[in-house]
Scaffold this motif. Structure first.
Motif, PDB file in Angstrom:
ATOM      1  N   PRO A 167     -69.920  -0.292   3.846  1.00  0.00           N
ATOM      2  CA  PRO A 167     -70.842   0.433   4.735  1.00  0.00           C
ATOM      3  C   PRO A 167     -71.126  -0.288   6.048  1.00  0.00           C
ATOM      4  N   ASN A 168     -70.934  -1.605   6.093  1.00  0.00           N
ATOM      5  CA  ASN A 168     -71.221  -2.368   7.307  1.00  0.00           C
ATOM      6  C   ASN A 168     -69.953  -2.744   8.075  1.00  0.00           C
ATOM      7  N   LEU A 169     -68.875  -2.042   7.818  1.00  0.00           N
ATOM      8  CA  LEU A 169     -67.606  -2.338   8.478  1.00  0.00           C
ATOM      9  C   LEU A 169     -67.744  -2.152   9.992  1.00  0.00           C
ATOM     10  N   GLU A 170     -67.362  -3.188  10.739  1.00  0.00           N
ATOM     11  CA  GLU A 170     -67.475  -3.157  12.195  1.00  0.00           C
ATOM     12  C   GLU A 170     -66.126  -3.166  12.897  1.00  0.00           C
ATOM     13  N   ASP A 171     -65.102  -3.744  12.268  1.00  0.00           N
ATOM     14  CA  ASP A 171     -63.794  -3.839  12.916  1.00  0.00           C
ATOM     15  C   ASP A 171     -62.709  -3.431  11.924  1.00  0.00           C
ATOM     16  N   LEU A 172     -61.853  -2.496  12.330  1.00  0.00           N
ATOM     17  CA  LEU A 172     -60.750  -2.035  11.487  1.00  0.00           C
ATOM     18  C   LEU A 172     -59.451  -2.149  12.267  1.00  0.00           C
ATOM     19  N   LEU A 173     -58.484  -2.864  11.678  1.00  0.00           N
ATOM     20  CA  LEU A 173     -57.160  -3.004  12.269  1.00  0.00           C
ATOM     21  C   LEU A 173     -56.113  -2.481  11.294  1.00  0.00           C
ATOM     22  N   ILE A 174     -55.334  -1.497  11.743  1.00  0.00           N
ATOM     23  CA  ILE A 174     -54.208  -0.974  10.969  1.00  0.00           C
ATOM     24  C   ILE A 174     -52.937  -1.435  11.666  1.00  0.00           C
ATOM     25  N   ALA A 175     -52.166  -2.292  11.011  1.00  0.00           N
ATOM     26  CA  ALA A 175     -50.958  -2.846  11.624  1.00  0.00           C
ATOM     27  C   ALA A 175     -49.860  -2.946  10.569  1.00  0.00           C
ATOM     28  N   PHE A 176     -49.199  -1.833  10.299  1.00  0.00           N
ATOM     29  CA  PHE A 176     -48.111  -1.837   9.328  1.00  0.00           C
ATOM     30  C   PHE A 176     -46.940  -2.654   9.874  1.00  0.00           C
ATOM     31  N   LEU A 230     -68.805   1.352  12.671  1.00  0.00           N
ATOM     32  CA  LEU A 230     -67.562   0.832  13.227  1.00  0.00           C
ATOM     33  C   LEU A 230     -67.706   0.618  14.735  1.00  0.00           C
ATOM     34  N   LYS A 231     -67.455  -0.619  15.173  1.00  0.00           N
ATOM     35  CA  LYS A 231     -67.558  -0.965  16.588  1.00  0.00           C
ATOM     36  C   LYS A 231     -66.195  -1.186  17.242  1.00  0.00           C
ATOM     37  N   SER A 232     -65.183  -1.498  16.445  1.00  0.00           N
ATOM     38  CA  SER A 232     -63.867  -1.783  16.992  1.00  0.00           C
ATOM     39  C   SER A 232     -62.799  -1.147  16.112  1.00  0.00           C
ATOM     40  N   LEU A 233     -61.936  -0.325  16.709  1.00  0.00           N
ATOM     41  CA  LEU A 233     -60.828   0.323  16.005  1.00  0.00           C
ATOM     42  C   LEU A 233     -59.537  -0.069  16.706  1.00  0.00           C
ATOM     43  N   ARG A 234     -58.623  -0.674  15.943  1.00  0.00           N
ATOM     44  CA  ARG A 234     -57.368  -1.167  16.508  1.00  0.00           C
ATOM     45  C   ARG A 234     -56.204  -0.692  15.637  1.00  0.00           C
ATOM     46  N   ILE A 235     -55.233  -0.072  16.276  1.00  0.00           N
ATOM     47  CA  ILE A 235     -54.092   0.490  15.559  1.00  0.00           C
ATOM     48  C   ILE A 235     -52.812   0.042  16.251  1.00  0.00           C
ATOM     49  N   LEU A 269     -61.662   0.367  21.612  1.00  0.00           N
ATOM     50  CA  LEU A 269     -60.502   1.083  21.094  1.00  0.00           C
ATOM     51  C   LEU A 269     -59.253   0.380  21.608  1.00  0.00           C
ATOM     52  N   GLU A 270     -58.392   0.002  20.679  1.00  0.00           N
ATOM     53  CA  GLU A 270     -57.194  -0.758  21.030  1.00  0.00           C
ATOM     54  C   GLU A 270     -55.992  -0.131  20.319  1.00  0.00           C
ATOM     55  N   LEU A 271     -55.044   0.360  21.088  1.00  0.00           N
ATOM     56  CA  LEU A 271     -53.846   0.976  20.542  1.00  0.00           C
ATOM     57  C   LEU A 271     -52.629   0.253  21.099  1.00  0.00           C
ATOM     58  N   CYS A 272     -51.667  -0.017  20.240  1.00  0.00           N
ATOM     59  CA  CYS A 272     -50.448  -0.711  20.657  1.00  0.00           C
ATOM     60  C   CYS A 272     -49.235   0.177  20.376  1.00  0.00           C
ATOM     61  N   CYS A 273     -48.422   0.405  21.418  1.00  0.00           N
ATOM     62  CA  CYS A 273     -47.198   1.204  21.315  1.00  0.00           C
ATOM     63  C   CYS A 273     -47.502   2.652  20.941  1.00  0.00           C
ATOM     64  N   SER A 274     -48.548   3.205  21.513  1.00  0.00           N
ATOM     65  CA  SER A 274     -48.940   4.586  21.247  1.00  0.00           C
ATOM     66  C   SER A 274     -48.974   5.347  22.559  1.00  0.00           C
ATOM     67  N   SER A 275     -48.889   6.670  22.473  1.00  0.00           N
ATOM     68  CA  SER A 275     -48.988   7.496  23.676  1.00  0.00           C
ATOM     69  C   SER A 275     -50.429   7.845  24.002  1.00  0.00           C
ATOM     70  N   ALA A 276     -51.372   7.499  23.086  1.00  0.00           N
ATOM     71  CA  ALA A 276     -52.789   7.839  23.262  1.00  0.00           C
ATOM     72  C   ALA A 276     -52.959   9.338  23.465  1.00  0.00           C
ATOM     73  N   GLY A 277     -52.253  10.105  22.651  1.00  0.00           N
ATOM     74  CA  GLY A 277     -52.377  11.553  22.705  1.00  0.00           C
ATOM     75  C   GLY A 277     -53.582  12.016  21.902  1.00  0.00           C
ATOM     76  N   ASN A 278     -53.598  13.278  21.587  1.00  0.00           N
ATOM     77  CA  ASN A 278     -54.709  13.848  20.833  1.00  0.00           C
ATOM     78  C   ASN A 278     -54.139  14.841  19.840  1.00  0.00           C
ATOM     79  N   LEU A 279     -54.211  14.491  18.558  1.00  0.00           N
ATOM     80  CA  LEU A 279     -53.538  15.265  17.519  1.00  0.00           C
ATOM     81  C   LEU A 279     -54.082  16.686  17.397  1.00  0.00           C
ATOM     82  N   ILE A 280     -55.391  16.847  17.551  1.00  0.00           N
ATOM     83  CA  ILE A 280     -55.992  18.159  17.323  1.00  0.00           C
ATOM     84  C   ILE A 280     -56.113  18.971  18.603  1.00  0.00           C
TER      85      ILE A 280
END
Length: 609
Positions: A167-176, A230-235, A269-280
Motif C-alpha cells: 500500500p505504501n509503494l512509491e517507486d515501480l520499475l518494470i525492466a524485462f 505511487l510517486k515514480s513509474l519507470r518502464i 514518469l520515466e520511459l525508455c525506448c518507448s514512443s510515449a503513445g496512448n493505448l486508449i
C-alpha cells in the motif's frame, strides 16, 4: 532515574548509540533502485553500459551490507528489518514466488515496501513454465488460478498480487531483460518469447489499431489506479525478436500514459525506448497532469505533436529529458495540438522548468517546420530557450541551439551568449556533426566556432555558468589536426578556470540502437579504433606538423584541396543546392539535411547518377 552517558553504558560502541543515531546509519545502507536506462553516466563524463544483470549485482551488494548490519545483534535487526524490505528487486522466478508467499504469511511486511523493481519477463513462455515449477517446489501443490486468471498468467497474477499488497509503494520499475539478437530461432528453447495469447492481442493492436484487444489484459495485471501512493513509474521497453514494438512492456508503457490522470500522486514518469503513445485515447488530448514534475524519455520514438501534448498537460513540469531516436516530419505540423509547437509548450513551462535535456543523435530533427519558406536554420531551432527564466540545467544538441544545418555560421559563437537564459548554471552542448568518416575540416571548423562560443560565455556576466560541457567525438584527438584540436580545448579549459567555470569534454551520449544491431565496422575502421592504422601524417616531424597546421588556415584547415578536378564531373554539378533539389524531384526520399551534406561535401553525384 537519570540516563547514563553513552560512554558509561556497557557493551560495544554501536550498542551504546541511541536509536536516533542508528536509524539514519541503517537508512544510509539501503541500496538504490536500479536505473531504467541501460546507460549510466560516470562522474568523469563517460558512459558505461549497465544492463539488468549489472544493476542487479550492484543492488545485491548494497543489500548484503544492510543485511550484515541487521545480523549484528537483535537490536540492530529490529532497526534494520523494515529497511530490508524498503527496496525490493524481483530478479528471477524464485524471488517472485518467495515474495508472494512471504507477503501472504507475514502481512506486517506489506507497509514496509517502498520500491519494487521487476527484472523478470512475467509475460514470457519460459518464465511461465519456471514459475509453475518454482511454485510446486515451494508449496508442494500445483498452482490454482486466481479468479479471472489461467495457468498461463501465473507470473502476472503473482506480480499483481504483490503490487496490490504494497500500500505504501512509491517507486515501480518494470525492466524485462532483452532478447539476444544472434540468429533468433522461433523454435529455440532458450528464448523467452511472449505468450501466444498476448502476442495475438499485440499484433491486433499494431496492425488494426484496435486497443481494446490489449487494454483489458494490461489493465487487469497492472492496476495503476489502485497505487494511490505511487510517486515514480519507470518502464524499460525490452527487445523481443529484434523489435521493441513487439513486446509486452512497450504496450505497458502506452497504457501507463493513458492512466496518468488516475495517478494523482505521481511526480516522475520515466520511459525508455518507448514512443510515449496512448493505448486508449490514441492522439486525443491528454487531460491536465499537475502532479507530474519529472518527465524522462530515453531512446524515445516520440514525435513533436505527442511531446507537445505531454508538455501542455504537465503544467508544473520541473525536469524534461528526451533522447530522440526518431525524427518528426514536416507533415506532422498540422497535427500539433491547437497549432502549438514545442517552443510554445516550453514557454508555457517557463515558470517551473529547471532542467531541460533534448538530444537527437540520429539524422533529422525533433521539430517540425511544415511548409514554411525559406527553410533557414533560424526557423528550425528552439527560440524559446532565453525565455525559460527558471532554467538551471540545459543539455542540447546543435539542432536545438543553432538549427538543422551542419555547418555553423561565423557569428554563431558570439550568438551563443544571447541564446541562453540568465538563470542558467550548467550547460552541455552535444557537438554531433558526424563521425571520423565525415568531412573532418567542416567538423573541426564547427568545433572551433563552438570553442570560441565557450570563450564568449566565460567573458559574459549573464549567464554566470558554473559548468560548461561539450559532448564530442574522441576521434579529432587523433586526426590530422589533433595538435590544434588539443591546444584549442586546453585553451578553453584554462579560460574557463580563470572565470571560475568548470569545463569538461566527454564522449557523445549513447545511441539506444542495440550494439548487435549496428552494421559491422570495416577492417580499416577497426584498425583505426585500435590504433593499428597509420595516419598519412604520422611520419611527419613534430616541427613540420606544427608548421603544416599553422600555415594558411583558410585553404588548409577548411578545405582539403587534395583531389584532382574532373572537368566532366564539374560540368554536370548543379550550380546551387536548389538546382540540386530540382533535379532530384519531389519524391527523392531523402531528408534535406542529408542532401545538404551531400551537396556541400561534393557527394551530389551519389544521388543524381
Amino acid at each position: 532515574m537519570a540516563s547514563l552517558p553513552v560512554a558509561d553504558i556497557p557493551g560495544p560502541l554501536p550498542e551504546r548509540l541511541p536509536n536516533e543515531l542508528l536509524e539514519p546509519i541503517a537508512a544510509g545502507l539501503v541500496p538504490a533502485s536500479p536505473l531504467t536506462t541501460r546507460f549510466a553516466l560516470r562522474p568523469t563524463g563517460t558512459w558505461e553500459f549497465r544492463d539488468a544483470h549489472h544493476q542487479w549485482a550492484d543492488w545485491l551488494a548494497g543489500h548484503n551490507e544492510l543485511l550484515a548490519f541487521a545480523q549484528t545483534s537483535q537490536r540492530m535487526a529490529a532497526i534494520a528489518k523494515p529497511l530490508l524490505y524498503r527496496t525490493i528487486v524481483i530478479h528471477n522466478e524464485h524471488t517472485l514466488v518467495t515474495l508472494f508467499l512471504r507477503l501472504s504469511r507475514r502481512p506486517e511486511i506489506k507497509p514496509w515496501i517502498r520500491e519494487i523493481t521487476c527484472l523478470v519477463n512475467v509475460a514470457g513462455v519460459l518464465t511461465l513454465e519456471e514459475v509453475h515449477r518454482e511454485w510446486e517446489r515451494q508449496t508442494g501443490v500445483k498452482w490454482q488460478p486466481m479468479p479471472g486468471g489461467t495457468d498461463a498468467t501465473i507470473a502476472l497474477d503473482l506480480l499483481r498480487a504483490i503490487l496490490l499488497n504494497a500500500p505504501n509503494l512509491e517507486d515501480l520499475l518494470i525492466a524485462f531483460p532483452d532478447h539476444e539478437l544472434a540468429e533468433i530461432d522461433p523454435s529455440s528453447a532458450g528464448t523467452d518469447f511472449l505468450m501466444p495469447t498476448f502476442r495475438y492481442a499485440l499484433l491486433r493492436y499494431i496492425t488494426e489499431a484496435y486497443p481494446a484487444a490489449f487494454t483489458d489484459a494490461v489493465a487487469r495485471f497492472f492496476p495503476f489506479e489502485f497505487m494511490k501512493n505511487l510517486k515514480s513509474l519507470r518502464i524499460y521497453c525490452h527487445r523481443e525478436e529484434g523489435d521493441r514494438d513487439l513486446s509486452f512492456s512497450r504496450l505497458l508503457a502506452d497504457y501507463a500514459i493513458s492512466t496518468l490522470p488516475l495517478l494523482t500522486n505521481l511526480k516522475t514518469l520515466e520511459l525508455c525506448c518507448s514512443s510515449a503513445g496512448n493505448l486508449i485515447a490514441g492522439n486525443n488530448p491528454i487531460p491536465p497532469l499537475p502532479g507530474i514534475e519529472n518527465l524522462r524519455l530515453y531512446g524515445s520514438h516520440i514525435h513533436e505533436p505527442r511531446l507537445v501534448a505531454l508538455c501542455l498537460a504537465c503544467v508544473n513540469l520541473q525536469s524534461l529529458l528526451v533522447h530522440f531516436e526518431a525524427s518528426s516530419t514536416d507533415e506532422e505540423r498540422d497535427a500539433l495540438p491547437d497549432g502549438k509547437t514545442l517552443n510554445d509548450a516550453l514557454v508555457g513551462l517557463a515558470g517551473t522548468l529547471r532542467t531541460l535535456e533534448l538530444v537527437a543523435l540520429s539524422e533529422g530533427h525533433y521539430l517540425t517546420r511544415g511548409r514554411e519558406r525559406p527553410r533557414k536554420p533560424e526557423n528550425h531551432r528552439l527560440t524559446c530557450i532565453p525565455e525559460l527564466r527558471c532554467l538551471e540545467n540545459l543539455t542540447l544538441d546543435y539542432r536545438g541551439i543553432f538549427g538543422t544545418l551542419g555547418i555553423l555560421e561565423e557569428d554563431d559563437g558570439e550568438r551563443l551568449c544571447h541564446l541562453l537564459p540568465s538563470s542558467l548554471r550548467h550547460f552541455t552542448l552535444v557537438c554531433e556533426w558526424g563521425t571520423a568518416k565525415d568531412w573532418k575540416q567542416s567538423y573541426l571548423a564547427n568545433l572551433t566556432m563552438v570553442l570560441y562560443g565557450v570563450e564568449c560565455l566565460c567573458a559574459t556576466q549573464s549567464p554566470r555558468l558554473s559548468s560548461i560541457s561539450l559532448a564530442i567525438h574522441s576521434w579529432p584527438a587523433k586526426s590530422r589536426f589533433h595538435r590544434r584540436f588539443e591546444r584549442e580545448v586546453l585553451e578553453a579549459r584554462q579560460r574557463c578556470a580563470r572565470a571560475g567555470t568548470r569545463f569538461r569534454t566527454f564522449d557523445l551520449l549513447p545511441c539506444y540502437q542495440d550494439e548487435d544491431e549496428m552494421e559491422p565496422a570495416e577492417e580499416g575502421d577497426l584498425e583505426d579504433e585500435e590504433g593499428g592504422a597509420e595516419d598519412e601524417f604520422d611520419d611527419v616531424a613534430d616541427e613540420d606538423e606544427i608548421e603544416l597546421e599553422e600555415e594558411d588556415e583558410a585553404s588548409e584547415y577548411y578545405f582539403s584541396g587534395d583531389e584532382e578536378s574532373d572537368p566532366e564531373r564539374e560540368a554536370r554539378r548543379p550550380p546551387t543546392f536548389d538546382v540540386f533539389l530540382e533535379r532530384l524531384g519531389e519524391d527523392h526520399g531523402h531528408s534535406l539535411d542529408e542532401l545538404f551534406y551531400a551537396y556541400h561535401e561534393d557527394r551530389w553525384d551519389e544521388y543524381l547518377f
